[in-house]
Design a protein around this motif. Sequence first.
Motif, PDB file in Angstrom:
ATOM      1  N   PRO A  47       0.802  -1.225   0.000  1.00 18.98           N
ATOM      2  CA  PRO A  47       0.000   0.000   0.000  1.00 18.98           C
ATOM      3  C   PRO A  47       0.835   1.276   0.000  1.00 18.98           C
ATOM      4  O   PRO A  47       1.944   1.314   0.529  1.00 18.98           O
ATOM      5  CB  PRO A  47      -0.799  -0.114   1.291  1.00 18.98           C
ATOM      6  CG  PRO A  47       0.077  -0.918   2.198  1.00 18.98           C
ATOM      7  CD  PRO A  47       0.788  -1.893   1.298  1.00 18.98           C
ATOM      8  N   ASP A  48       0.251   2.313  -0.599  1.00 20.72           N
ATOM      9  CA  ASP A  48       0.804   3.666  -0.524  1.00 20.72           C
ATOM     10  C   ASP A  48       0.205   4.397   0.673  1.00 20.72           C
ATOM     11  O   ASP A  48       0.733   5.411   1.115  1.00 20.72           O
ATOM     12  CB  ASP A  48       0.437   4.468  -1.782  1.00 20.72           C
ATOM     13  CG  ASP A  48       0.960   3.821  -3.040  1.00 20.72           C
ATOM     14  OD1 ASP A  48       2.148   3.492  -3.083  1.00 20.72           O
ATOM     15  OD2 ASP A  48       0.157   3.637  -3.977  1.00 20.72           O
ATOM     16  N   LEU A  49      -0.937   3.881   1.156  1.00 19.92           N
ATOM     17  CA  LEU A  49      -1.649   4.484   2.274  1.00 19.92           C
ATOM     18  C   LEU A  49      -2.425   3.392   2.988  1.00 19.92           C
ATOM     19  O   LEU A  49      -2.978   2.501   2.339  1.00 19.92           O
ATOM     20  CB  LEU A  49      -2.633   5.558   1.778  1.00 19.92           C
ATOM     21  CG  LEU A  49      -3.543   6.202   2.821  1.00 19.92           C
ATOM     22  CD1 LEU A  49      -2.730   7.034   3.814  1.00 19.92           C
ATOM     23  CD2 LEU A  49      -4.621   7.047   2.154  1.00 19.92           C
ATOM     24  N   ALA A  69       4.246   2.192   5.038  1.00 19.40           N
ATOM     25  CA  ALA A  69       3.294   3.073   4.353  1.00 19.40           C
ATOM     26  C   ALA A  69       2.747   4.082   5.355  1.00 19.40           C
ATOM     27  O   ALA A  69       2.623   3.775   6.545  1.00 19.40           O
ATOM     28  CB  ALA A  69       2.152   2.261   3.753  1.00 19.40           C
ATOM     29  N   THR A  93      -5.586   8.679  -0.960  1.00 12.96           N
ATOM     30  CA  THR A  93      -4.614   9.098  -1.973  1.00 12.96           C
ATOM     31  C   THR A  93      -3.710   7.912  -2.294  1.00 12.96           C
ATOM     32  O   THR A  93      -3.681   6.936  -1.552  1.00 12.96           O
ATOM     33  CB  THR A  93      -3.748  10.267  -1.460  1.00 12.96           C
ATOM     34  OG1 THR A  93      -3.072   9.842  -0.272  1.00 12.96           O
ATOM     35  CG2 THR A  93      -4.583  11.493  -1.177  1.00 12.96           C
ATOM     36  N   GLY A  94      -2.962   8.006  -3.378  1.00 11.12           N
ATOM     37  CA  GLY A  94      -2.043   6.943  -3.755  1.00 11.12           C
ATOM     38  C   GLY A  94      -2.678   5.960  -4.717  1.00 11.12           C
ATOM     39  O   GLY A  94      -3.866   6.045  -5.031  1.00 11.12           O
ATOM     40  N   ASP A  95      -1.867   5.014  -5.164  1.00  8.80           N
ATOM     41  CA  ASP A  95      -2.346   4.018  -6.123  1.00  8.80           C
ATOM     42  C   ASP A  95      -2.920   2.776  -5.456  1.00  8.80           C
ATOM     43  O   ASP A  95      -3.797   2.123  -5.994  1.00  8.80           O
ATOM     44  CB  ASP A  95      -1.206   3.585  -7.055  1.00  8.80           C
ATOM     45  CG  ASP A  95      -0.751   4.718  -7.948  1.00  8.80           C
ATOM     46  OD1 ASP A  95      -1.596   5.532  -8.354  1.00  8.80           O
ATOM     47  OD2 ASP A  95       0.457   4.796  -8.228  1.00  8.80           O
ATOM     48  N   THR A  96      -2.382   2.424  -4.272  1.00  4.91           N
ATOM     49  CA  THR A  96      -2.828   1.232  -3.553  1.00  4.91           C
ATOM     50  C   THR A  96      -3.148   1.609  -2.112  1.00  4.91           C
ATOM     51  O   THR A  96      -2.304   2.161  -1.407  1.00  4.91           O
ATOM     52  CB  THR A  96      -1.745   0.132  -3.581  1.00  4.91           C
ATOM     53  OG1 THR A  96      -1.456  -0.199  -4.945  1.00  4.91           O
ATOM     54  CG2 THR A  96      -2.204  -1.116  -2.849  1.00  4.91           C
ATOM     55  N   VAL A  97      -4.371   1.298  -1.686  1.00  8.81           N
ATOM     56  CA  VAL A  97      -4.834   1.628  -0.340  1.00  8.81           C
ATOM     57  C   VAL A  97      -5.197   0.340   0.395  1.00  8.81           C
ATOM     58  O   VAL A  97      -5.883  -0.522  -0.156  1.00  8.81           O
ATOM     59  CB  VAL A  97      -6.054   2.568  -0.394  1.00  8.81           C
ATOM     60  CG1 VAL A  97      -6.639   2.795   0.992  1.00  8.81           C
ATOM     61  CG2 VAL A  97      -5.661   3.899  -1.032  1.00  8.81           C
TER      62      VAL A  97
END
Length: 168
Positions: A47-49, A69, A93-97
């Motif tokens: 994850p990015d978030l 993350a 936000t981000g590409d992967t949550v």
Amino acid sequence: MRLIAMRHAKSDWSAETGSDHARPLNDRGVKSAKAMGDWLRAHGYLPDLVLCSTATRTRQTLDFLALEAPVQFEDSLYHASACTMLDSVEGATGDTVLLIGHNPGMAEFARKMVRTPPAHPRFHDYPTCATLVMEITAPDWASVDFGMGEVLDFAIPREVIAQTEKAG
């Protein structure tokens, strides 16, 4: 975009915490969270978030996943409904949550998010630390709605641990 929906790991019902919110993980939960963290890394589901309930058991699940993350702890995710979880994701936000929450809301959220559920026999009851990875077709997180997810993967700790022990 990619969304990972995870229920917290197994908690300790015998712990005398005074409140449900403060209930910690048990030993099985710790083992499961570590295994699912390894599984996420092995599959490149990073994850990015992280959006995480403020409960002790969700925080500990996150700690034992050992992912790098940024984290947003949200009181609203404690025993949240599927709609509340969707509201939280829409602010991401981000590409992967990665979303870490509780049942029954997490099971309902997962069912509502995917167009076609995985053929896994445990998907509908969503056991502790169950993890759904889905691809979301939307221009941004604010546009995400139920039914937009395509299942990429679904795993439960018992099977992940059994595969690891078999391979090792």
